[in-house]
Design a protein around this motif. Structure first.
Motif, short mmCIF file in Angstrom:
data_model
loop_
_atom_site.label_atom_id
_atom_site.label_comp_id
_atom_site.label_asym_id
_atom_site.label_seq_id
_atom_site.Cartn_x
_atom_site.Cartn_y
_atom_site.Cartn_z
N SER A 264 0.86 -1.15 0.01
CA SER A 264 0.03 -0.15 0.07
C SER A 264 0.91 1.28 0.06
O SER A 264 0.43 2.27 -0.44
N ASP B 286 1.05 2.95 -3.31
CA ASP B 286 0.15 3.76 -3.81
C ASP B 286 0.15 5.17 -3.25
O ASP B 286 -0.32 6.16 -3.86
N GLN B 287 0.63 5.17 -1.94
CA GLN B 287 0.66 6.42 -1.31
C GLN B 287 1.87 7.35 -1.74
O GLN B 287 1.74 8.57 -1.75
N PRO C 12 -2.60 3.18 -9.20
CA PRO C 12 -3.01 2.56 -8.01
C PRO C 12 -3.17 1.17 -8.29
O PRO C 12 -3.29 0.68 -9.33
N GLU C 13 -2.95 0.14 -7.05
CA GLU C 13 -3.05 -1.12 -7.43
C GLU C 13 -4.20 -1.65 -8.03
O GLU C 13 -4.10 -2.80 -8.80
#
Length: 233
Positions: A166, A169-170, A176-177
């Motif tokens: 995650s 993504d940040q 994004p995934e």
């Protein structure tokens, strides 16, 4: 009426029994609102979900789940045992675990040298392809002494991989995934003092395929390097 738990889960494959899928909540879950005393305690723990006895579309989706998939699911708890009521794949990410590998690629060795120089037990860095575009997030972790087995902890969810996934993504300028599934490789080298976790941004890209051909079943000669896929400094 059986209590239900709805939430987002990471599938960790079938480490205990071929008839069970291991799911770990990534958001704490959401209890059935009709249940006054909240969800069963098991809802917030890793859950082994029976994969047999489903029909139709649900049976097809359950049969296709594999380690790494990110899903939204509703679990029905029958005698404290969970079963799928509903499941939808959010991201068809894959987790791949390779034990006893040789010929670890140079980027991982260099990352570990930095960790040692800084007296740290782990180190992480972004790798880039030959065009200078980010293609993966590389992490190295010291092998644990004594009874602790970090490779097995990652495989069974005792130590979650999800924060590493995650984080991409940040912090990275990649889709994004949910739009671009990842390939996450966990390597335990035979002759190195560290473990490797490599979050490759494209599940079926050149870098991911090179990792598979180098370290997976039927891989090429030991010593092949992930730099062949364009990993650079």
């Amino acid at each position: 009426m059986n209590p239900t738990t709805a939430g987002r889960y990471r599938v960790l494959g079938r480490p205990r029994d071929p008839s069970e899928l291991l799911l770990v909540s990534v958001d704490g879950g959401d209890a059935d609102r009709d249940r006054p005393d909240g969800p069963p305690e098991e809802a917030f723990s890793p859950a082994y979900v029976d994969t047999s006895g489903y029909d139709g579309e649900l049976a097809r989706v359950v049969a296709g789940l594999h380690a790494g998939a990110l899903v939204d699911a509703t679990l029905s708890w029958v005698d404290s045992e969970p079963r799928f009521d509903r499941v939808e794949v959010v991201a068809d990410t894959v987790f791949e675990f390779y034990d006893g590998v040789t010929g670890v690629f140079e980027a991982a060795k260099r990352a570990w040298m930095v960790a040692e120089a800084e007296h740290e037990g782990m180190n992480g860095r972004v790798t880039k392809n030959t065009d200078g575009e980010p293609n993966g997030a590389l992490y190295v972790f010291a092998k644990q002494s004594g009874a602790r087995d970090l490779f097995e902890e990652f495989r069974t969810g005792v130590t979650p991989l999800d924060p590493l996934v995650s984080r991409v993504d940040q912090g990275e300028s990649v889709p994004p995934e949910a739009n671009q599934p990842r390939a996450v490789f966990v390597l335990r080298p035979l002759d190195e003092p560290f473990l490797v976790v490599y979050v490759v941004f494209r599940r079926d890209g050149v870098l991911a395929e090179t990792m598979r051909s180098t370290y997976g079943p039927g891989s090429g000669p030991a010593g092949a390097s992930a730099t062949d896929a364009g990993t650079t400094e």
